[in-house]
Write an enzyme that holds these catalytic residues in place. Structure first.
Site, PDB file in Angstrom:
ATOM      1  N   ASN A  12      59.813  15.430 -10.353  1.00  0.00           N
ATOM      2  CA  ASN A  12      61.149  15.735 -10.851  1.00  0.00           C
ATOM      3  C   ASN A  12      62.197  15.313  -9.816  1.00  0.00           C
ATOM      4  O   ASN A  12      62.272  15.883  -8.724  1.00  0.00           O
ATOM      5  CB  ASN A  12      61.254  17.241 -11.137  1.00  0.00           C
ATOM      6  CG  ASN A  12      62.564  17.639 -11.775  1.00  0.00           C
ATOM      7  OD1 ASN A  12      63.627  17.184 -11.382  1.00  0.00           O
ATOM      8  ND2 ASN A  12      62.484  18.512 -12.770  1.00  0.00           N
ATOM      9  N   ASP A  77      57.339  26.619  -8.639  1.00  0.00           N
ATOM     10  CA  ASP A  77      57.510  26.847 -10.069  1.00  0.00           C
ATOM     11  C   ASP A  77      58.619  27.869 -10.203  1.00  0.00           C
ATOM     12  O   ASP A  77      58.732  28.795  -9.390  1.00  0.00           O
ATOM     13  CB  ASP A  77      56.231  27.351 -10.730  1.00  0.00           C
ATOM     14  CG  ASP A  77      56.311  27.233 -12.255  1.00  0.00           C
ATOM     15  OD1 ASP A  77      56.811  26.196 -12.736  1.00  0.00           O
ATOM     16  OD2 ASP A  77      55.884  28.161 -12.955  1.00  0.00           O
TER      17      ASP A  77
END
Length: 206
Positions: A12, A77
């Site tokens: 990402n 996360d």
């Protein structure tokens, strides 16, 4: 000890930039590298039922792929937990964006909360960071940022739900904060600060 190089266990680009900004302030001597920069191409499935579990899945997969390169590995996360929605979207925050009409998760969230007054719009960002040193030793760190969901999107910074997340009890959204301020108080920034402290201690001797 020598300055460690840290592999970001993510594909990402937004996370690459944000982590580099955070570490650039907290530990400018540290070098963060992306999978592409070290010739790795993998995309682990996030199938765990906790933030920690997903972060471990990513960190372990990239650590195995980078074995022998002498790299530390960092994975995270994170998610947005909205109290009026029973903690959703939480672990499924990224999927929430992907499945929203036009990929606009912010608009979808505002639609779900239509009619909910401000006192009932409390929410928090939660991040779990996993750090694996070159010996394979694992550590985990958690960061929380409390706030509220506004009645509209504001700001051009950040990504994800940042434009609708009002930090604390203040008037600004996460997307309206200058990056240095955001990174100092954000869920990811708080977890990263703990990781930096662990990095300064060097690889585990156990």
């Amino acid at each position: 000890m020598s300055t460690p190089a840290i592999l970001i266990a993510s594909n990402n680009a937004h996370k690459h930039q944000e982590l580099r900004e955070i570490f650039g302030v907290l530990a400018p001597a540290l070098s963060l590298v992306t999978p592409r920069e070290v010739g790795l191409a993998l995309d682990p499935d996030e199938t765990a039922d906790t933030y920690l579990g997903n972060a471990l899945l990513k960190a372990r997969a990239f650590a195995a792929a980078a074995h022998g390169k002498g790299l530390w590995v960092i994975a995270d996360d994170s998610g947005l937990e909205v109290d009026a929605l029973g903690g959703r979207p939480g672990l499924l925050s990224a999927r929430y964006h992907r499945q929203a009409p036009g990929g606009d998760g912010c608009a979808a969230l505002l639609a779900e909360l239509r009619g909910v007054p401000m006192p009932g719009r409390t929410a928090r960002f939660r991040a779990v960071i996993v750090l694996i040193d070159p010996t394979g030793a694992e550590q985990a760190f958690t960061g929380l940022c409390e706030g509220r969901i506004g009645h509209g999107a504001r700001g051009i910074g950040g990504f994800g739900f940042d434009p609708v997340f009002m930090v604390g009890t203040g008037p600004r959204t996460m997307a309206e904060l200058p990056p240095p301020e955001k990174n100092r108080i954000s869920h990811r920034g708080l977890a990263a600060a703990q990781a930096v402290a662990a990095l300064s201690a060097g690889p585990s001797s156990t």
